[in-house]
Write a protein that holds these residues in place. Structure first.
Motif, short mmCIF file in Angstrom:
data_model
loop_
_atom_site.label_atom_id
_atom_site.label_comp_id
_atom_site.label_asym_id
_atom_site.label_seq_id
_atom_site.Cartn_x
_atom_site.Cartn_y
_atom_site.Cartn_z
N PRO A 1 15.24 1.61 15.96
CA PRO A 1 15.43 0.57 16.97
C PRO A 1 15.00 1.06 18.34
O PRO A 1 14.96 2.27 18.59
N MET A 2 14.71 0.12 19.22
CA MET A 2 14.22 0.45 20.56
C MET A 2 15.39 0.59 21.54
O MET A 2 16.32 -0.21 21.53
N GLU A 3 15.30 1.62 22.37
CA GLU A 3 16.31 1.80 23.42
C GLU A 3 15.90 1.02 24.68
O GLU A 3 14.72 0.80 24.92
N PRO A 4 16.87 0.58 25.48
CA PRO A 4 16.56 -0.26 26.65
C PRO A 4 15.53 0.34 27.60
O PRO A 4 14.69 -0.38 28.16
N GLU A 5 15.57 1.68 27.78
CA GLU A 5 14.64 2.28 28.74
C GLU A 5 13.18 2.20 28.27
O GLU A 5 12.26 2.50 29.05
N GLU A 6 12.95 1.81 27.02
CA GLU A 6 11.58 1.65 26.53
C GLU A 6 11.15 0.18 26.47
O GLU A 6 10.03 -0.12 26.05
N ALA A 7 12.03 -0.73 26.88
CA ALA A 7 11.74 -2.16 26.73
C ALA A 7 10.63 -2.62 27.68
O ALA A 7 9.72 -3.35 27.28
N ASN A 8 10.73 -2.24 28.97
CA ASN A 8 9.68 -2.55 29.95
C ASN A 8 9.29 -4.03 29.92
O ASN A 8 8.11 -4.38 29.91
N ILE A 9 10.28 -4.91 29.96
CA ILE A 9 9.98 -6.34 29.80
C ILE A 9 9.30 -6.96 31.02
O ILE A 9 8.83 -8.10 30.94
N LYS A 10 9.18 -6.21 32.11
CA LYS A 10 8.35 -6.70 33.21
C LYS A 10 6.88 -6.79 32.80
O LYS A 10 6.08 -7.44 33.48
N MET A 11 6.53 -6.17 31.67
CA MET A 11 5.18 -6.30 31.14
C MET A 11 4.85 -7.73 30.76
O MET A 11 3.67 -8.11 30.68
N ILE A 12 5.85 -8.57 30.52
CA ILE A 12 5.59 -9.98 30.21
C ILE A 12 4.82 -10.62 31.36
O ILE A 12 3.81 -11.29 31.16
N ALA A 13 5.29 -10.39 32.58
CA ALA A 13 4.60 -10.92 33.76
C ALA A 13 3.25 -10.23 33.94
O ALA A 13 2.26 -10.88 34.32
N SER A 14 3.19 -8.92 33.68
CA SER A 14 1.93 -8.19 33.85
C SER A 14 0.86 -8.72 32.91
O SER A 14 -0.30 -8.89 33.30
N LEU A 15 1.23 -8.97 31.67
CA LEU A 15 0.28 -9.52 30.70
C LEU A 15 -0.15 -10.93 31.10
O LEU A 15 -1.32 -11.29 30.99
N ARG A 16 0.81 -11.71 31.56
CA ARG A 16 0.51 -13.09 31.97
C ARG A 16 -0.45 -13.10 33.16
O ARG A 16 -1.36 -13.92 33.22
N ASP A 17 -0.27 -12.16 34.08
CA ASP A 17 -1.15 -12.09 35.25
C ASP A 17 -2.55 -11.60 34.87
O ASP A 17 -3.56 -12.11 35.36
N ARG A 18 -2.60 -10.60 33.98
CA ARG A 18 -3.90 -10.02 33.63
C ARG A 18 -4.72 -10.98 32.76
O ARG A 18 -5.94 -11.10 32.95
N TYR A 19 -4.04 -11.65 31.83
CA TYR A 19 -4.75 -12.54 30.90
C TYR A 19 -4.35 -13.98 31.21
O TYR A 19 -3.67 -14.64 30.42
N ALA A 20 -4.76 -14.44 32.38
CA ALA A 20 -4.35 -15.75 32.87
C ALA A 20 -4.67 -16.84 31.85
O ALA A 20 -5.80 -16.92 31.35
N GLY A 21 -3.70 -17.64 31.57
CA GLY A 21 -3.89 -18.75 30.63
C GLY A 21 -3.44 -18.46 29.22
O GLY A 21 -3.24 -19.38 28.43
N ILE A 22 -3.28 -17.17 28.84
CA ILE A 22 -2.82 -16.86 27.49
C ILE A 22 -1.29 -16.86 27.47
O ILE A 22 -0.67 -16.16 28.27
N PRO A 23 -0.68 -17.64 26.59
CA PRO A 23 0.78 -17.60 26.49
C PRO A 23 1.26 -16.21 26.10
O PRO A 23 0.65 -15.54 25.25
N VAL A 24 2.37 -15.78 26.70
CA VAL A 24 2.91 -14.44 26.45
C VAL A 24 4.36 -14.56 25.98
O VAL A 24 5.18 -15.22 26.63
#
Length: 290
Positions: free
Chosen positions: A183-206
């Motif tokens: 299982p994944m520990e919280p310090e490896e979740a890095n869920i701010k990547m959701i916004a990073s992916l959305r910004d980098r790949y504009a228009g692709i649902p994340v």
């Protein structure tokens, strides 16, 4: 941009698409798979997902002869892969059962023959496991199907994601932020990547594919704009198998779906207004009128 899977639209403010990943947690047992489908349907999930392999192709050569202790005795890793793999008749049975329960169903094909196998069964979409993101031959086969593709991004660099999207295209692709620790520990979740992916790949649902214990991180992902949430499910986290410990039990999945729907409602539209419920407190408590 939105992507349509079955009767569900992902992105564009539509409800979060909840995928209950059965994966290999059925342990090769059709009746157990059906019980897990029931868990997903009863909880209000939108889809169930499996994993499809052609074992002699998908099993890494260096792993094939590795001994593995299983409920059926000690066998090689390749023999184990064959033991838990469903055949066509079994997939027809569980696929029909999922459809009867009102769920979309699809799988992660781990090799090109598995893509053909799933296409023959008429799946509504395909999922690329994080481990397969660099498999260009597989991605090309998936692109050729014309079906929506959900791409998990665990164990991958941005450059690798870029290359995968060059192959898949962006018009029918949903990205899933993921960290492939079980299982994944919280310090490896890095869920701010959701916004990073959305910004980098504009228009692709994340969306978000989680392998953590508990619900908090998945719910936070929804608050950060994830359009889909995928979690492994099991009847009991203590069952034998590699994914059970990182899975949600029936009550956990039920609570996840319930809380996702509450968060969706609570997010609102970002437009400031005075609600009817505020009028009486305002009349009672506001001393200086506007």
């Amino acid at each position: 941009m939105t992507v349509t899977i079955g009767n569900h639209v992902l992105g564009g403010g539509h409800p979060v698409y909840v995928i209950a990943e059965i994966g290999l947690n059925h342990n090769g047992d059709v009746e157990l798979a059906k019980r897990l489908i029931d868990v997903a349907a009863n909880a209000g999930a939108n889809a169930v997902k499996f994993q499809k392999r052609t074992p002699e192709i998908a099993t890494p050569v260096h792993m094939r002869d590795t001994p593995r202790d299983t409920p059926w005795g000690t066998m090689t890793y390749l023999e184990y892969r064959y033991r838990v793999e469903f055949n066509r008749e079994q997939y027809v049975e569980i696929g029909d059962y999922a459809t009867m329960r009102g769920l979309d169903w699809f799988a992660s094909p781990w090799d090109v023959p598995s893509v053909d196998f799933l296409e023959d069964l008429g799946v509504v979409a395909h999922k690329v496991a994080s481990a397969s993101l660099t498999d260009v031959e597989l991605l090309e086969a998936l692109r050729a199907t014309g079906k929506p593709v959900i791409l998990s991004t665990g164990m991958s660099t941005i450059d690798q994601i870029d290359r995968a999207l060059e192959v898949l295209g962006t018009d029918r692709t949903v990205l899933m932020h993921a960290t492939s620790t079980y299982p994944m520990e919280p310090e490896e979740a890095n869920i701010k990547m959701i916004a990073s992916l959305r910004d980098r790949y504009a228009g692709i649902p994340v969306g978000y594919s989680g392998h953590e214990r508990g619900l908090q991180i998945s719910l936070a992902a929804v608050s950060l704009g994830a359009v889909a949430v995928e979690r492994h499910i099991t009847l009991d986290r203590t069952m034998w198998g590699s994914d059970h410990a990182a899975s949600l039990e029936p009550a956990g999945l039920e609570h996840l779906v319930r809380d996702i729907r509450v968060i969706e409602t609570a997010l609102g539209d970002g437009v400031k207004r005075i609600y009817d419920g505020e009028l009486a407190p305002m009349a009672k408590l506001r001393r200086v009128p506007a």
